[in-house]
Write an enzyme that holds these catalytic residues in place. Structure first.
Site, short mmCIF file in Angstrom:
data_model
loop_
_atom_site.label_atom_id
_atom_site.label_comp_id
_atom_site.label_asym_id
_atom_site.label_seq_id
_atom_site.Cartn_x
_atom_site.Cartn_y
_atom_site.Cartn_z
NE ARG A 118 -10.43 -4.89 23.91
CZ ARG A 118 -9.92 -5.73 24.78
NH1 ARG A 118 -10.49 -4.88 25.99
NH2 ARG A 118 -8.95 -6.38 24.37
CE LYS A 140 -6.29 13.20 9.13
NZ LYS A 140 -5.20 13.66 8.30
CD GLU A 182 1.19 23.24 9.56
OE1 GLU A 182 0.54 23.12 8.82
OE2 GLU A 182 1.56 22.07 9.54
CE LYS A 224 -6.87 19.64 12.14
NZ LYS A 224 -5.48 19.48 12.76
CD GLU A 234 -7.32 13.51 5.65
OE1 GLU A 234 -7.27 13.92 6.81
OE2 GLU A 234 -5.86 13.27 4.35
NE ARG A 238 -8.34 15.90 9.51
CZ ARG A 238 -8.50 15.72 10.78
NH1 ARG A 238 -9.70 15.25 11.10
NH2 ARG A 238 -7.28 15.63 11.75
CG ASN A 242 -3.63 17.19 4.23
OD1 ASN A 242 -3.08 17.37 4.90
ND2 ASN A 242 -4.34 16.49 3.64
CG HIS A 245 1.01 18.88 4.70
ND1 HIS A 245 0.45 20.68 5.02
CD2 HIS A 245 1.08 19.00 5.75
CE1 HIS A 245 0.41 20.79 6.17
NE2 HIS A 245 1.08 19.94 6.72
CG HIS A 249 4.09 15.07 4.33
ND1 HIS A 249 2.58 14.68 3.88
CD2 HIS A 249 4.30 15.48 5.14
CE1 HIS A 249 1.66 15.36 5.03
NE2 HIS A 249 3.25 15.89 5.71
CG HIS A 262 5.62 18.98 9.72
ND1 HIS A 262 5.01 18.17 8.41
CD2 HIS A 262 3.84 20.36 9.99
CE1 HIS A 262 3.64 18.19 8.40
NE2 HIS A 262 3.25 19.69 8.88
N1 LIG Z 1 -2.19 14.90 14.52
C1 LIG Z 1 -2.00 15.07 13.70
O1 LIG Z 1 -3.67 16.28 13.32
C2 LIG Z 1 -1.29 16.25 13.90
C3 LIG Z 1 -0.86 17.75 13.41
C4 LIG Z 1 0.39 18.43 12.91
C5 LIG Z 1 1.47 17.68 13.31
N2 LIG Z 1 1.40 16.44 13.78
C6 LIG Z 1 2.90 15.76 14.32
O2 LIG Z 1 3.30 16.43 14.86
C7 LIG Z 1 4.70 16.74 15.65
C8 LIG Z 1 5.25 17.94 15.34
O3 LIG Z 1 4.89 18.50 15.92
P1 LIG Z 1 5.47 19.76 17.15
O4 LIG Z 1 5.82 20.59 15.71
O5 LIG Z 1 4.81 20.50 17.69
O6 LIG Z 1 6.98 19.40 17.66
P2 LIG Z 1 7.27 18.77 18.51
O7 LIG Z 1 6.34 18.51 19.15
O8 LIG Z 1 8.49 18.08 17.72
O9 LIG Z 1 7.77 19.83 19.86
C9 LIG Z 1 9.19 20.35 18.78
C10 LIG Z 1 10.10 20.64 20.25
O10 LIG Z 1 9.55 21.75 20.41
C11 LIG Z 1 9.81 21.33 22.69
N3 LIG Z 1 8.80 21.59 22.87
C12 LIG Z 1 7.70 21.31 22.95
N4 LIG Z 1 6.52 22.69 23.94
C13 LIG Z 1 7.76 23.56 24.18
C14 LIG Z 1 7.43 24.96 25.16
N5 LIG Z 1 6.36 25.42 25.06
N6 LIG Z 1 9.01 25.45 25.53
C15 LIG Z 1 10.05 24.48 25.20
N7 LIG Z 1 10.73 23.77 23.92
C16 LIG Z 1 9.06 22.78 23.76
C17 LIG Z 1 9.68 19.78 21.79
O11 LIG Z 1 10.18 19.21 23.31
C18 LIG Z 1 10.19 19.24 20.96
O12 LIG Z 1 11.11 19.59 21.16
C19 LIG Z 1 4.74 15.58 14.06
O13 LIG Z 1 4.97 14.26 14.71
C20 LIG Z 1 3.72 15.94 13.51
O14 LIG Z 1 3.52 14.60 12.86
C21 LIG Z 1 -0.09 15.87 14.33
ZN LIG Z 2 1.12 20.65 8.52
#
Ligand SMILES: NC(=O)c1ccc[n+]([C@@H]2O[C@H](COP(=O)([O-])OP(=O)(O)OC[C@H]3O[C@@H](n4cnc5c(N)ncnc54)[C@H](O)[C@@H]3O)[C@@H](O)[C@H]2O)c1
Ligand SMILES: [Zn+2]
Length: 365
Positions: A118, A140, A182, A224, A234, A238, A242, A245, A249, A262
């Site tokens: 939990r 999130k 971004e 942010k 949101e 917030r 987007n 986006h 999306h 993305h």
């Molecule tokens: N929670 C939120 O507010 C929020 C906001 C934006 C995106 N997201 C989510 O984040 C995800 C995308 O995240 P991302 O863009 O960070 O990509 P990711 O986590 O998919 O990583 C991209 C690639 O880079 C590799 N990688 C990561 N760090 C590395 C490093 N330092 N050196 C070498 N390789 C590395 C990973 O293994 C992966 O293959 C999506 O699922 C999206 O929905 C969440």
């Molecule tokens: Zn985004």
């Protein structure tokens, strides 16, 4: 170390950003209070690059729990596997989980932390540009369902975020560039000075110049932080995050999450929203041209070939942010200022989308 404070309903937390920040992790985690154990969650890929350094620095990093960070592995099954590994490793309610990776690792580990026994304390050490400027901040968490992205999750703020720009050195170039869209987004929605900095220094940024990144990352994180502190759930402000986006999306979904990263989809989405803002007399042509040029300066975007506006329409209507099928758009008024919750006639949306290839050719995309 530059520090940004974020307030949440679960309490305040700090974002630290500096070169070598990881070396400070043991001291800062200790300051969170007594812990029966520190458990590291990461992915094999991140670990290949940074495991050696981390294992020397961080308690718990000698026996990390590693899980795949492909987007297709961002599933409830991953959360179950993490929880079972935590049980085996003896993690109790007074444990601290440290998520080290990009947005996928952060979202999955965050959801695991929010539900394991939990809820146990969570620390983020983001290793992608997206994670450092966006996903690690704001609480999130979540996983995907076959029916769509991020459909199961929670608001679960971390206790601490540690961002080290040097960790980005090993990021594949396409992933790094994807994060820059971004960064541009923050400039458009809230920070004209950041936007001008990017206009002047995009070449240095693309070379991952550490001074440039050391300026940009806390600047974006502060935006942010301010937005999520004002509107954690949101309900209003917030939504400006987007920008780009809504179309973005839809482009990801209509191509089965395969054609665009993305950020790349958001690049197209920001151009489309900019055209819509001009068409509804919200934004001047001159500012629109600057936005489009800045997006284009990050490099080429994957093509939009074979995607019709009509295919996007049902996806847009089903967007999480749509109400009763009506899409609420986020549109710029000028660089540094955006409005949200705007209704735009479908005719304008589809014309903006149809114009994208022409605009792209003009901008050298
Ligand atoms: N929670 C939120 O507010 C929020 C906001 C934006 C995106 N997201 C989510 O984040 C995800 C995308 O995240 P991302 O863009 O960070 O990509 P990711 O986590 O998919 O990583 C991209 C690639 O880079 C590799 N990688 C990561 N760090 C590395 C490093 N330092 N050196 C070498 N390789 C590395 C990973 O293994 C992966 O293959 C999506 O699922 C999206 O929905 C969440
Ligand atoms: Zn985004």
């Amino acid at each position: 170390m530059p520090t940004i404070q974020i307030k949440s309903s679960a309490g305040p937390y700090s974002f630290y950003c500096s070169r070598g920040a990881i070396a400070q992790a043991p001291r800062l985690i200790k300051r969170l209070g007594d812990a029966t154990g520190v458990f590291v969650l990461s992915s094999p890929r991140v670990w290949r690059h940074w495991g050696g350094v981390l294992a020397r620095t961080l308690p718990g990093a000698r026996q990390p729990i590693l899980f795949d960070d492909e987007e297709s592995s961002k599933r409830l099954a991953a959360v179950e596997a993490i929880a079972r590994n935590l049980i085996l490793a003896g993690a109790d309610r007074h444990a601290v989980l440290v998520a080290i990776g990009g947005g996928v690792v952060g979202d999955v580990a965050g959801f695991a932390a929010s539900s394991y026994l939990r809820g146990v304390r969570l620390v983020h050490i983001p290793t992608t540009l997206v994670a450092q400027v966006d996903s690690a901040i704001g609480g999130k968490t979540g996983v995907n369902l076959p029916e769509g992205k991020n459909l199961v999750g929670s608001f679960y703020p971390p206790k601490l975020i540690l961002a080290d720009p040097d960790v980005l050195d090993t990021l594949p170039h396409r992933d790094f560039r994807s994060g820059l869209y971004e960064v541009v987004k923050y400039g458009v929605i809230a920070d004209a000075e950041l936007f001008r900095f990017l206009e002047r220094r995009m070449n240095a940024v693309l070379r991952r110049d550490s001074a440039a990144l050391g300026w940009i990352i806390p600047r974006c994180a502060a935006i942010k932080a301010r937005v999520v502190t004002a509107d954690e759930r949101e309900g209003g402000l917030r939504q400006i995050l987007n920008f780009g986006h809504t179309i973005g999306h839809a482009l990801e979904a209509v191509t089965g999450y395969k054609r665009f990263l993305h950020g790349e989809a958001i690049g197209w989405g920001m151009i489309a929203a900019t055209l819509m803002a001009v068409a509804t007399d919200k934004l001047s042509d001159a500012e629109a041209i600057r936005i489009i040029r800045l997006v284009a300066s990050i490099g080429p975007l994957p093509s939009l070939a074979k995607i019709q506006a009509s295919e996007l329409r049902p996806i847009l209507a089903g967007d999480k942010k749509a109400r009763a099928g009506r899409v609420r758009w986020v549109l710029p008024r000028r660089i540094g200022k955006t409005e949200w919750g705007i209704d735009v006639p479908w005719q304008i949306v589809s014309s903006a989308f149809a114009e994208l290839p022409v605009i792209a050719a003009d901008a050298g995309l």
